[in-house]
Enzyme design. Structure first.
Site, PDB file in Angstrom:
ATOM      1  N   ASN A 147     -39.055  -0.957   0.402  1.00 25.80           N
ATOM      2  CA  ASN A 147     -39.708  -2.270   0.404  1.00 25.80           C
ATOM      3  C   ASN A 147     -39.515  -3.022   1.722  1.00 25.80           C
ATOM      4  O   ASN A 147     -39.702  -4.231   1.774  1.00 25.80           O
ATOM      5  CB  ASN A 147     -39.240  -3.107  -0.795  1.00 25.80           C
ATOM      6  CG  ASN A 147     -37.730  -3.254  -0.852  1.00 25.80           C
ATOM      7  OD1 ASN A 147     -37.044  -2.994   0.134  1.00 25.80           O
ATOM      8  ND2 ASN A 147     -37.208  -3.670  -1.995  1.00 25.80           N
ATOM      9  N   ARG A 285     -29.817 -11.971   2.783  1.00 29.43           N
ATOM     10  CA  ARG A 285     -28.939 -12.274   1.657  1.00 29.43           C
ATOM     11  C   ARG A 285     -28.498 -13.718   1.782  1.00 29.43           C
ATOM     12  O   ARG A 285     -28.176 -14.197   2.880  1.00 29.43           O
ATOM     13  CB  ARG A 285     -27.702 -11.359   1.640  1.00 29.43           C
ATOM     14  CG  ARG A 285     -27.983  -9.937   1.146  1.00 29.43           C
ATOM     15  CD  ARG A 285     -28.420  -9.897  -0.323  1.00 29.43           C
ATOM     16  NE  ARG A 285     -28.779  -8.557  -0.784  1.00 29.43           N
ATOM     17  CZ  ARG A 285     -30.008  -8.058  -0.840  1.00 29.43           C
ATOM     18  NH1 ARG A 285     -31.040  -8.794  -0.429  1.00 29.43           N
ATOM     19  NH2 ARG A 285     -30.229  -6.848  -1.301  1.00 29.43           N
ATOM     20  N   GLN A 314     -27.727 -14.828  -8.396  1.00 32.53           N
ATOM     21  CA  GLN A 314     -29.093 -14.618  -8.867  1.00 32.53           C
ATOM     22  C   GLN A 314     -29.074 -14.235 -10.330  1.00 32.53           C
ATOM     23  O   GLN A 314     -28.439 -13.242 -10.658  1.00 32.53           O
ATOM     24  CB  GLN A 314     -29.783 -13.530  -8.030  1.00 32.53           C
ATOM     25  CG  GLN A 314     -30.049 -14.018  -6.616  1.00 32.53           C
ATOM     26  CD  GLN A 314     -30.929 -13.092  -5.799  1.00 32.53           C
ATOM     27  OE1 GLN A 314     -31.347 -13.461  -4.723  1.00 32.53           O
ATOM     28  NE2 GLN A 314     -31.211 -11.907  -6.270  1.00 32.53           N
ATOM     29  N   HIS A 333     -36.348 -14.217  -5.899  1.00 31.85           N
ATOM     30  CA  HIS A 333     -36.192 -13.016  -5.066  1.00 31.85           C
ATOM     31  C   HIS A 333     -37.342 -12.030  -5.359  1.00 31.85           C
ATOM     32  O   HIS A 333     -37.239 -11.189  -6.240  1.00 31.85           O
ATOM     33  CB  HIS A 333     -34.841 -12.373  -5.386  1.00 31.85           C
ATOM     34  CG  HIS A 333     -34.398 -11.352  -4.390  1.00 31.85           C
ATOM     35  ND1 HIS A 333     -33.123 -10.855  -4.351  1.00 31.85           N
ATOM     36  CD2 HIS A 333     -35.056 -10.719  -3.399  1.00 31.85           C
ATOM     37  CE1 HIS A 333     -33.025  -9.979  -3.382  1.00 31.85           C
ATOM     38  NE2 HIS A 333     -34.190  -9.865  -2.788  1.00 31.85           N
TER      39      HIS A 333
HETATM   40  P1  NDP Z   1     -31.537  -1.771   8.401  1.00 34.17           P
HETATM   41  O1  NDP Z   1     -30.271  -1.075   8.081  1.00 34.17           O
HETATM   42  O2  NDP Z   1     -32.747  -0.982   8.789  1.00 34.17           O
HETATM   43  O3  NDP Z   1     -31.299  -2.812   9.568  1.00 34.17           O
HETATM   44  C1  NDP Z   1     -30.232  -3.679   9.577  1.00 34.17           C
HETATM   45  C2  NDP Z   1     -29.927  -3.982  11.024  1.00 34.17           C
HETATM   46  O4  NDP Z   1     -28.965  -5.023  11.054  1.00 34.17           O
HETATM   47  C3  NDP Z   1     -29.322  -2.802  11.774  1.00 34.17           C
HETATM   48  O5  NDP Z   1     -30.063  -2.608  12.972  1.00 34.17           O
HETATM   49  C4  NDP Z   1     -27.897  -3.284  12.056  1.00 34.17           C
HETATM   50  O6  NDP Z   1     -27.381  -2.848  13.282  1.00 34.17           O
HETATM   51  C5  NDP Z   1     -28.108  -4.757  12.152  1.00 34.17           C
HETATM   52  N1  NDP Z   1     -26.900  -5.557  12.023  1.00 34.17           N
HETATM   53  C6  NDP Z   1     -25.878  -5.389  11.178  1.00 34.17           C
HETATM   54  N2  NDP Z   1     -24.975  -6.352  11.362  1.00 34.17           N
HETATM   55  C7  NDP Z   1     -25.449  -7.161  12.348  1.00 34.17           C
HETATM   56  C8  NDP Z   1     -24.969  -8.329  12.987  1.00 34.17           C
HETATM   57  N3  NDP Z   1     -23.788  -8.864  12.641  1.00 34.17           N
HETATM   58  N4  NDP Z   1     -25.721  -8.887  13.947  1.00 34.17           N
HETATM   59  C9  NDP Z   1     -26.900  -8.343  14.314  1.00 34.17           C
HETATM   60  N5  NDP Z   1     -27.401  -7.218  13.739  1.00 34.17           N
HETATM   61  C10 NDP Z   1     -26.684  -6.648  12.770  1.00 34.17           C
HETATM   62  O7  NDP Z   1     -31.854  -2.705   7.138  1.00 34.17           O
HETATM   63  P2  NDP Z   1     -33.244  -3.283   6.647  1.00 34.17           P
HETATM   64  O8  NDP Z   1     -33.972  -3.840   7.820  1.00 34.17           O
HETATM   65  O9  NDP Z   1     -33.940  -2.299   5.786  1.00 34.17           O
HETATM   66  O10 NDP Z   1     -32.738  -4.434   5.669  1.00 34.17           O
HETATM   67  C11 NDP Z   1     -31.929  -5.504   6.154  1.00 34.17           C
HETATM   68  C12 NDP Z   1     -31.396  -6.312   4.996  1.00 34.17           C
HETATM   69  O11 NDP Z   1     -32.467  -6.975   4.363  1.00 34.17           O
HETATM   70  C13 NDP Z   1     -30.752  -5.477   3.868  1.00 34.17           C
HETATM   71  O12 NDP Z   1     -29.412  -5.192   4.142  1.00 34.17           O
HETATM   72  C14 NDP Z   1     -30.929  -6.359   2.675  1.00 34.17           C
HETATM   73  O13 NDP Z   1     -29.801  -7.192   2.536  1.00 34.17           O
HETATM   74  C15 NDP Z   1     -32.126  -7.207   3.012  1.00 34.17           C
HETATM   75  N6  NDP Z   1     -33.277  -6.865   2.167  1.00 34.17           N
HETATM   76  C16 NDP Z   1     -33.856  -7.855   1.437  1.00 34.17           C
HETATM   77  C17 NDP Z   1     -34.886  -7.568   0.583  1.00 34.17           C
HETATM   78  C18 NDP Z   1     -35.554  -8.629  -0.208  1.00 34.17           C
HETATM   79  O14 NDP Z   1     -36.217  -8.315  -1.177  1.00 34.17           O
HETATM   80  N7  NDP Z   1     -35.446  -9.897   0.166  1.00 34.17           N
HETATM   81  C19 NDP Z   1     -35.367  -6.195   0.390  1.00 34.17           C
HETATM   82  C20 NDP Z   1     -34.779  -5.244   1.298  1.00 34.17           C
HETATM   83  C21 NDP Z   1     -33.737  -5.584   2.105  1.00 34.17           C
HETATM   84  P3  NDP Z   1     -26.736  -1.388  13.443  1.00 34.17           P
HETATM   85  O15 NDP Z   1     -27.888  -0.482  13.511  1.00 34.17           O
HETATM   86  O16 NDP Z   1     -25.999  -1.429  14.691  1.00 34.17           O
HETATM   87  O17 NDP Z   1     -25.857  -1.207  12.249  1.00 34.17           O
END
Ligand code: NDP
Length: 386
Positions: A147, A285, A314, A333
């Site tokens: 998603n 989140r 939630q 959500h």
């Molecule tokens: P990904 O794992 O593809 O991307 C997350 C990115 O965040 C990675 O590039 C990671 O870096 C980076 N990151 C982690 N910590 C930090 C930080 N402190 N500062 C900057 N960058 C950071 O995840 P997605 O894009 O698929 O999803 C992201 C989040 O979105 C999920 O964890 C989830 O909580 C949320 N989500 C929400 C949904 C909703 O329905 N609202 C649905 C799906 C997801 P690195 O590569 O170096 O680890």
């Protein structure tokens, strides 16, 4: 034979749908970057049906029961003595969606003596205590990428709706008004604004790609830089921290996982460094933002708007301040639970269960915790204390 305990959100208040707004949904077979969409051996649902609520049962009921497994589906998860708590005692598999999370605390995991597999039907497994999952040798998996584009579309929608003051303007029409000045007194163009994303993973990068045609100045921060080619193509400015990025932005979107480094990141201190009138969109989140600091920043004008679909807990209580704070565009959500997304994460959940029952390894990209350690996508996104 296994007992599968599935915690899903309630059916619509007017009953489970018997017809839908559209007859079909596009078939998505792969994601940006090439990862294949879920490839279960079969599915027992029609893509486009409501699968994420109790009666939809993620399309798993016929398949599981015909194989002799027990499927328990409930929305009752939080109250003392909930169905979830009762059924957990001898469940082998727990499935829930982040939209209606079954909070698998360390205490619950300790009580679930048969538990082996925890599946997030969607993305984001922070509702499971990952330290405890590691300690108890559980496998935790999620349907990576299922998603991500759904959320990215929602982020773009929320940015535009806040900047252009869409929701209050729509309300004037519903209320019988034609109050143009009231509508436009807080309405701007996005064109030319500086938009920054905290994290440029699957969702963050998809947001950047979707915003580029709006002729905005794009910024990002991430633990790893994107390739020079992507930075050039999208005209991105990279910052080495969130703190360094946000003072430059008119719009900030949060797309990082919740972990100790990001919890409470958007508190009074960081918000005070942002330009007056910044728009903050958080679909990642809720706990990445400080609940009361956001409320204060909207009231004193530091933030011109806040939108997102993630709350804690939630569902949130009726008096949660984010329901009533000014200039917000919150929804329940829902961004990752469109009917389109449900078809993919239901198929991915089935694929994970097929592998688990057959004793085959799960797809690496679905793994969060496995064999007593973070694994796959989880090793990339999360950290644990053990
Ligand atoms: P990904 O794992 O593809 O991307 C997350 C990115 O965040 C990675 O590039 C990671 O870096 C980076 N990151 C982690 N910590 C930090 C930080 N402190 N500062 C900057 N960058 C950071 O995840 P997605 O894009 O698929 O999803 C992201 C989040 O979105 C999920 O964890 C989830 O909580 C949320 N989500 C929400 C949904 C909703 O329905 N609202 C649905 C799906 C997801 P690195 O590569 O170096 O680890």
């Amino acid at each position: 034979m296994a007992k599968v305990l599935c915690v899903l959100y309630d059916d619509p208040v007017d009953g489970y749908p018997t017809s839908y707004a559209r007859d079909d949904i596009p078939a998505i077979t792969s994601y940006p970057g090439g990862q294949r969409a879920p490839t279960p051996e079969g599915v027992d649902f029609t893509p486009g049906e409501l699968l994420g609520s109790v009666s939809g049962a993620l399309g798993l009921r016929d398949w599981l029961e015909s194989a002799g497994h027990t499927l328990v589906v409930t929305s009752d998860k939080d109250r003392e003595g909930s169905v979830f708590d009762q059924e957990l005692a001898d469940a082998d598999v727990v499935i829930s969606q982040p939209f209606w999370p079954a909070y698998l605390t360390a205490e619950r995991i300790a009580r679930a003596k048969n538990l082996k597999l925890v599946v997030t039907a969607g993305i984001g497994s922070d509702h499971t205590d990952l330290d405890a999952a590691v300690a108890h040798g559980l496998t935790v998996a999620e349907v990576t990428f299922s998603n991500s584009i759904s959320v990215a579309e929602h982020v773009v929608m929320m940015i535009l709706s806040l900047v252009r003051n869409y929701l209050p303007s729509h309300q004037w029409v519903r209320d019988g008004g034609w109050n143009i000045a009231d509508c436009v007194a807080r309405s701007y163009d996005l064109e030319g604004m500086h938009v920054g994303t905290v994290a440029a993973g699957r969702i963050g990068l998809a947001v950047l790609r979707r915003l580029a045609p709006f002729d905005v100045q794009l910024h990002y921060t991430d633990r790893h830089r994107l390739s020079a080619d992507v930075e050039r193509e999208l005209g991105l400015t990279w910052h080495d921290s969130t703190e360094a990025m946000v003072p430059h932005c008119d719009v900030v979107t949060v797309n990082a996982p919740l972990h100790p480094e990001t919890e409470g990141l958007f508190g009074d201190k960081l918000l005070s460094t942002m330009k007056r009138g910044t728009y903050l969109i958080n679909t990642a989140r809720a706990k990445i933002a400080d609940r009361d600091a956001v409320d204060r920043a909207l009231r004193d004008g530091r933030l011109a708007g806040y939108a997102g679909d993630v709350w804690y807990p939630q569902p949130p209580p009726a008096d949660h301040p984010w329901r009533t704070m000014p200039h917000h565009g919150m929804t329940p959500h829902i961004s990752g639970s469109s009917l389109s997304a449900q078809a993919r994460y239901a198929a991915g959940t089935r694929e994970i269960l097929e592998s688990f029952f057959a004793g085959r390894p799960l797809r690496e990209e679905y793994l969060i915790v496995d064999k007593g350690a973070l694994a796959g996508a989880g090793a990339h996104a999360y950290s644990v204390n053990t």
